[in-house]
Structures are given as C-alpha cells and as structure tokens.
Scaffold this motif. Structure first.
Motif, PDB file in Angstrom:
ATOM      1  N   ALA A 159       0.837  -1.212   0.000  1.00 43.99           N
ATOM      2  CA  ALA A 159       0.000   0.000   0.000  1.00 43.99           C
ATOM      3  C   ALA A 159       0.865   1.252   0.000  1.00 43.99           C
ATOM      4  O   ALA A 159       0.577   2.210  -0.728  1.00 43.99           O
ATOM      5  CB  ALA A 159      -0.939  -0.005   1.203  1.00 43.99           C
ATOM      6  N   VAL A 160       1.925   1.258   0.783  1.00 47.08           N
ATOM      7  CA  VAL A 160       2.833   2.407   0.836  1.00 47.08           C
ATOM      8  C   VAL A 160       3.529   2.596  -0.511  1.00 47.08           C
ATOM      9  O   VAL A 160       3.658   3.720  -1.003  1.00 47.08           O
ATOM     10  CB  VAL A 160       3.864   2.234   1.981  1.00 47.08           C
ATOM     11  N   ALA A 161       3.948   1.499  -1.129  1.00 48.09           N
ATOM     12  CA  ALA A 161       4.639   1.577  -2.421  1.00 48.09           C
ATOM     13  C   ALA A 161       3.709   2.045  -3.538  1.00 48.09           C
ATOM     14  O   ALA A 161       4.119   2.771  -4.440  1.00 48.09           O
ATOM     15  CB  ALA A 161       5.248   0.219  -2.772  1.00 48.09           C
ATOM     16  N   ARG A 162       2.463   1.658  -3.471  1.00 45.47           N
ATOM     17  CA  ARG A 162       1.526   1.948  -4.556  1.00 45.47           C
ATOM     18  C   ARG A 162       0.838   3.310  -4.407  1.00 45.47           C
ATOM     19  O   ARG A 162       0.382   3.881  -5.392  1.00 45.47           O
ATOM     20  CB  ARG A 162       0.566   0.762  -4.635  1.00 45.47           C
ATOM     21  N   THR A 163       0.768   3.843  -3.195  1.00 45.97           N
ATOM     22  CA  THR A 163       0.071   5.113  -2.952  1.00 45.97           C
ATOM     23  C   THR A 163       1.081   6.136  -2.445  1.00 45.97           C
ATOM     24  O   THR A 163       1.451   6.135  -1.270  1.00 45.97           O
ATOM     25  CB  THR A 163      -1.066   4.916  -1.920  1.00 45.97           C
ATOM     26  N   ALA A 164       1.507   7.002  -3.353  1.00 43.52           N
ATOM     27  CA  ALA A 164       2.623   7.914  -3.089  1.00 43.52           C
ATOM     28  C   ALA A 164       2.445   8.762  -1.828  1.00 43.52           C
ATOM     29  O   ALA A 164       3.392   8.969  -1.085  1.00 43.52           O
ATOM     30  CB  ALA A 164       2.852   8.808  -4.301  1.00 43.52           C
ATOM     31  N   ARG A 165       1.260   9.259  -1.566  1.00 47.42           N
ATOM     32  CA  ARG A 165       1.069  10.191  -0.444  1.00 47.42           C
ATOM     33  C   ARG A 165       0.530   9.532   0.827  1.00 47.42           C
ATOM     34  O   ARG A 165       0.202  10.222   1.787  1.00 47.42           O
ATOM     35  CB  ARG A 165       0.146  11.323  -0.883  1.00 47.42           C
ATOM     36  N   LEU A 166       0.468   8.218   0.846  1.00 44.99           N
ATOM     37  CA  LEU A 166      -0.107   7.518   1.996  1.00 44.99           C
ATOM     38  C   LEU A 166       0.658   7.813   3.288  1.00 44.99           C
ATOM     39  O   LEU A 166       0.052   8.116   4.320  1.00 44.99           O
ATOM     40  CB  LEU A 166      -0.154   6.012   1.744  1.00 44.99           C
ATOM     41  N   VAL A 167       1.970   7.747   3.238  1.00 43.85           N
ATOM     42  CA  VAL A 167       2.767   7.999   4.439  1.00 43.85           C
ATOM     43  C   VAL A 167       2.537   9.420   4.944  1.00 43.85           C
ATOM     44  O   VAL A 167       2.371   9.645   6.146  1.00 43.85           O
ATOM     45  CB  VAL A 167       4.257   7.716   4.182  1.00 43.85           C
ATOM     46  N   ASP A 168       2.484  10.392   4.032  1.00 41.81           N
ATOM     47  CA  ASP A 168       2.226  11.785   4.440  1.00 41.81           C
ATOM     48  C   ASP A 168       0.842  11.939   5.060  1.00 41.81           C
ATOM     49  O   ASP A 168       0.658  12.720   5.989  1.00 41.81           O
ATOM     50  CB  ASP A 168       2.342  12.728   3.245  1.00 41.81           C
ATOM     51  N   ARG A 169      -0.131  11.207   4.546  1.00 44.26           N
ATOM     52  CA  ARG A 169      -1.500  11.311   5.039  1.00 44.26           C
ATOM     53  C   ARG A 169      -1.665  10.669   6.422  1.00 44.26           C
ATOM     54  O   ARG A 169      -2.409  11.168   7.261  1.00 44.26           O
ATOM     55  CB  ARG A 169      -2.459  10.658   4.041  1.00 44.26           C
ATOM     56  N   LEU A 170      -0.949   9.571   6.673  1.00 47.50           N
ATOM     57  CA  LEU A 170      -1.138   8.813   7.907  1.00 47.50           C
ATOM     58  C   LEU A 170      -0.243   9.239   9.067  1.00 47.50           C
ATOM     59  O   LEU A 170      -0.595   9.028  10.226  1.00 47.50           O
ATOM     60  CB  LEU A 170      -0.894   7.318   7.654  1.00 47.50           C
ATOM     61  N   PHE A 171       0.919   9.815   8.747  1.00 46.50           N
ATOM     62  CA  PHE A 171       1.923  10.026   9.785  1.00 46.50           C
ATOM     63  C   PHE A 171       2.397  11.470   9.849  1.00 46.50           C
ATOM     64  O   PHE A 171       2.467  12.162   8.845  1.00 46.50           O
ATOM     65  CB  PHE A 171       3.120   9.096   9.545  1.00 46.50           C
ATOM     66  N   THR A 172       2.756  11.894  11.063  1.00 49.12           N
ATOM     67  CA  THR A 172       3.304  13.232  11.264  1.00 49.12           C
ATOM     68  C   THR A 172       4.737  13.271  10.746  1.00 49.12           C
ATOM     69  O   THR A 172       5.356  12.229  10.498  1.00 49.12           O
ATOM     70  CB  THR A 172       3.294  13.612  12.758  1.00 49.12           C
ATOM     71  N   GLY A 173       5.275  14.468  10.615  1.00 47.68           N
ATOM     72  CA  GLY A 173       6.647  14.624  10.144  1.00 47.68           C
ATOM     73  C   GLY A 173       7.654  13.857  10.976  1.00 47.68           C
ATOM     74  O   GLY A 173       8.626  13.312  10.455  1.00 47.68           O
ATOM     75  N   ALA A 174       7.440  13.789  12.277  1.00 48.19           N
ATOM     76  CA  ALA A 174       8.355  13.077  13.169  1.00 48.19           C
ATOM     77  C   ALA A 174       8.308  11.563  12.972  1.00 48.19           C
ATOM     78  O   ALA A 174       9.259  10.865  13.320  1.00 48.19           O
ATOM     79  CB  ALA A 174       8.043  13.424  14.619  1.00 48.19           C
ATOM     80  N   GLU A 175       7.228  11.046  12.413  1.00 52.92           N
ATOM     81  CA  GLU A 175       7.065   9.598  12.245  1.00 52.92           C
ATOM     82  C   GLU A 175       7.491   9.106  10.866  1.00 52.92           C
ATOM     83  O   GLU A 175       7.845   7.939  10.707  1.00 52.92           O
ATOM     84  CB  GLU A 175       5.590   9.208  12.445  1.00 52.92           C
ATOM     85  N   ARG A 176       7.459   9.944   9.872  1.00 50.77           N
ATOM     86  CA  ARG A 176       7.543   9.521   8.468  1.00 50.77           C
ATOM     87  C   ARG A 176       8.826   8.806   8.045  1.00 50.77           C
ATOM     88  O   ARG A 176       8.780   7.998   7.131  1.00 50.77           O
ATOM     89  CB  ARG A 176       7.353  10.726   7.549  1.00 50.77           C
ATOM     90  N   ASP A 177       9.944   9.111   8.646  1.00 47.96           N
ATOM     91  CA  ASP A 177      11.209   8.547   8.185  1.00 47.96           C
ATOM     92  C   ASP A 177      11.560   7.197   8.804  1.00 47.96           C
ATOM     93  O   ASP A 177      12.656   6.691   8.592  1.00 47.96           O
ATOM     94  CB  ASP A 177      12.351   9.540   8.436  1.00 47.96           C
ATOM     95  N   LEU A 178      10.645   6.622   9.540  1.00 49.69           N
ATOM     96  CA  LEU A 178      10.892   5.328  10.177  1.00 49.69           C
ATOM     97  C   LEU A 178      10.796   4.196   9.151  1.00 49.69           C
ATOM     98  O   LEU A 178      10.152   4.346   8.111  1.00 49.69           O
ATOM     99  CB  LEU A 178       9.875   5.106  11.291  1.00 49.69           C
ATOM    100  N   PRO A 179      11.404   3.045   9.449  1.00 47.41           N
ATOM    101  CA  PRO A 179      11.274   1.885   8.554  1.00 47.41           C
ATOM    102  C   PRO A 179       9.808   1.462   8.428  1.00 47.41           C
ATOM    103  O   PRO A 179       9.000   1.700   9.341  1.00 47.41           O
ATOM    104  CB  PRO A 179      12.091   0.801   9.249  1.00 47.41           C
ATOM    105  N   VAL A 180       9.488   0.809   7.332  1.00 47.80           N
ATOM    106  CA  VAL A 180       8.088   0.467   7.035  1.00 47.80           C
ATOM    107  C   VAL A 180       7.473  -0.421   8.117  1.00 47.80           C
ATOM    108  O   VAL A 180       6.294  -0.276   8.440  1.00 47.80           O
ATOM    109  CB  VAL A 180       7.941  -0.144   5.622  1.00 47.80           C
ATOM    110  N   HIS A 181       8.247  -1.324   8.730  1.00 46.72           N
ATOM    111  CA  HIS A 181       7.661  -2.171   9.784  1.00 46.72           C
ATOM    112  C   HIS A 181       7.300  -1.335  11.015  1.00 46.72           C
ATOM    113  O   HIS A 181       6.310  -1.618  11.687  1.00 46.72           O
ATOM    114  CB  HIS A 181       8.580  -3.341  10.147  1.00 46.72           C
ATOM    115  N   SER A 182       8.059  -0.280  11.289  1.00 46.15           N
ATOM    116  CA  SER A 182       7.714   0.620  12.390  1.00 46.15           C
ATOM    117  C   SER A 182       6.492   1.467  12.050  1.00 46.15           C
ATOM    118  O   SER A 182       5.657   1.743  12.913  1.00 46.15           O
ATOM    119  CB  SER A 182       8.901   1.527  12.729  1.00 46.15           C
TER     120      SER A 182
END
Length: 118
Positions: free
Chosen positions: A18-41
């Motif tokens: 889902a993260v790979a296929r939807t470019a803005r998903l991480v931005d939509r779900l997570f705050t700036g402080a959370e976004r750079d974590l590994p996908v399992h986190s």
C-alpha cells in the motif's frame, strides 16, 4: 478505571504494498516526526492509531495527524494527542493511555488501554 481498550493487527506485506503503490499515503497517515521510520515501524504505528480509535470509542472528525506515537525518556511508546482526538479523550475522562506495539512473523500489532482519572 479502564475507559476503553483497542487492538489492531496490520499485515506487513500488505502495508508495504500500500505504501509503495500510494505515493502520499505515508504523508496522510503520519506526522513529520514519524515519516522517516522503517516500514515495519510505520505499520506498528498505523496499528497503534487504529487501536487508539477503538479505545476512544468515538472517532468522528479525528485525523491521522491528531495521533502521534512518541517515546518517553525510557523509550516506552505513547501518544501525543491534538485536535479532535485530544478533545474526545478529555470529554471521555481519559487521564492516560497505555500502548504496546510489536512486529514479527509478518504482522504488526498494537494494544491500547485508555485509563480514566480516579
């Protein structure tokens, strides 16, 4: 006194797709402080946010950015609530939130206990 509980399970492979296929998903779900974590986190944090919504019991108007997963000085996970999520917690008399997260064997799991004041 326990005011609410919530649990959620996220399939890591499905979340990764889902993260790979939807470019803005991480931005939509997570705050700036959370976004750079590994996908399992990120998957564990998504499970935590879903579990929190179940523990709150009322999620109308809650946005993903209203719930940020943070760590205390000892490294234990917890929540920083803002906006509607914070308002609901206050209205329901939630004094503290307890969070446990894990990821193993292809899944991420989170469990939340919402505790009311005495």
């Amino acid at each position: 006194m326990i005011v609410g509980i919530g649990v959620d399970v996220v399939d890591l492979a499905r979340f990764t797709r889902a993260v790979a296929r939807t470019a803005r998903l991480v931005d939509r779900l997570f705050t700036g402080a959370e976004r750079d974590l590994p996908v399992h986190s990120l998957a564990a944090r998504f499970a935590a946010k879903e579990a929190l919504m179940k523990a709150l019991g009322d999620t109308e108007g809650v946005r993903w950015h209203d719930m940020e997963i943070i760590s205390d000085v000892e490294g234990n996970p917890g929540f920083a609530l803002t906006g509607v999520a914070a308002d609901i917690a206050r209205r329901r008399g939630i004094a503290s939130l307890h969070l446990s997260m894990t990821h193993d064997a292809g899944v991420a799991i989170a469990f939340v206990v919402a505790e009311g004041g005495a």
